[in-house]
Scaffold this motif. Structure first.
Motif, short mmCIF file in Angstrom:
data_model
loop_
_atom_site.label_atom_id
_atom_site.label_comp_id
_atom_site.label_asym_id
_atom_site.label_seq_id
_atom_site.Cartn_x
_atom_site.Cartn_y
_atom_site.Cartn_z
N CYS A 49 16.48 -38.45 50.06
CA CYS A 49 16.60 -39.56 48.95
C CYS A 49 15.06 -40.09 48.69
CB CYS A 49 17.62 -40.98 49.53
SG CYS A 49 19.40 -40.22 49.79
N ASP A 103 19.94 -47.85 45.92
CA ASP A 103 19.74 -46.26 45.29
C ASP A 103 20.96 -45.60 45.69
OD1 ASP A 103 18.22 -43.96 45.27
OD2 ASP A 103 18.81 -43.54 47.34
N CYS A 105 21.64 -42.37 45.95
CA CYS A 105 21.80 -41.52 47.03
C CYS A 105 21.93 -42.04 48.35
CB CYS A 105 20.43 -40.68 46.97
SG CYS A 105 20.09 -39.49 48.27
N GLY A 106 21.00 -43.15 48.67
CA GLY A 106 21.14 -43.81 49.96
C GLY A 106 22.69 -44.44 50.11
N GLN A 109 25.23 -41.68 50.91
CA GLN A 109 25.06 -41.21 52.40
C GLN A 109 25.64 -42.21 53.30
OE1 GLN A 109 24.40 -38.08 52.82
NE2 GLN A 109 24.55 -37.85 50.65
#
Length: 176
Positions: A49, A103, A105-106, A109
């Protein structure tokens, strides 16, 4: 359907009514290996990320390392309770971090890690060898971290260590 739901459903279909005990699910070593690989993949993906900010409020993570001799000396119920405590702390850390990460992406996840850890928590709550139910009042050894990848490292270590050995111990008892 989330992978954790499939895990829980599979497990519940193999639980005895009188006293919940794991059967075929823990007897197939491929399942825990699959979750170890997924934990490694999540850890790798969060590392890819964009720059993740340090957490403003540190995440409290369980210390999941152990010695094999120490682990072998514990009853399965003690091991289960210890893992439940670790998972509860990890879930709190993931949820707290999710609220601090903008974020995509973070956040994605962290959401996946939360679902997987919660599935294990629900799974381990379905069976017990001692009277009484698990209370989330346990106090495992912990540390504070401000780096998001530490949450993923702790989860991978928990799955690869305590959970894998716990499933192995259950298989020795339940699988003939």
């Amino acid at each position: 359907s989330p992978p954790g739901l499939l895990l829980l459903t599979s497990f519940l279909l193999h639980v005895k009514e009188d006293r919940a005990s794991p059967t075929r699910l823990v007897c197939d070593n491929r399942l825990i290996q699959k979750y170890i690989v997924e934990a490694k993949d999540m850890e790798k993906r969060v590392g890819q990320c964009q720059t993740l900010p340090a957490l403003r409020c540190p995440a409290v993570l369980p210390l999941v390392d152990f010695t094999f001799q120490q682990w072998k000396s514990k009853s399965n119920e003690t091991k289960r309770r210890e893992i439940l405590c670790d998972l509860a702390l990890l879930l709190g850390a993931a949820a707290g971090a999710q609220g601090q990460v903008s974020d995509e992406c973070g956040a994605r996840q962290l959401s996946q890690l939360y679902r997987h850890a919660n599935s294990f928590l629900l799974l381990l709550q379905t069976f017990s060898w001692e009277a009484g139910h698990w209370e989330p009042s346990c106090s495992p050894h912990s540390m504070e971290q401000t780096h998001i990848p530490s949450i993923f490292l702790t989860y991978r270590q928990l799955v690869q260590g305590k959970l894998r050995f716990f499933f192995y111990d259950l298989a020795k008892v339940s699988c003939k």
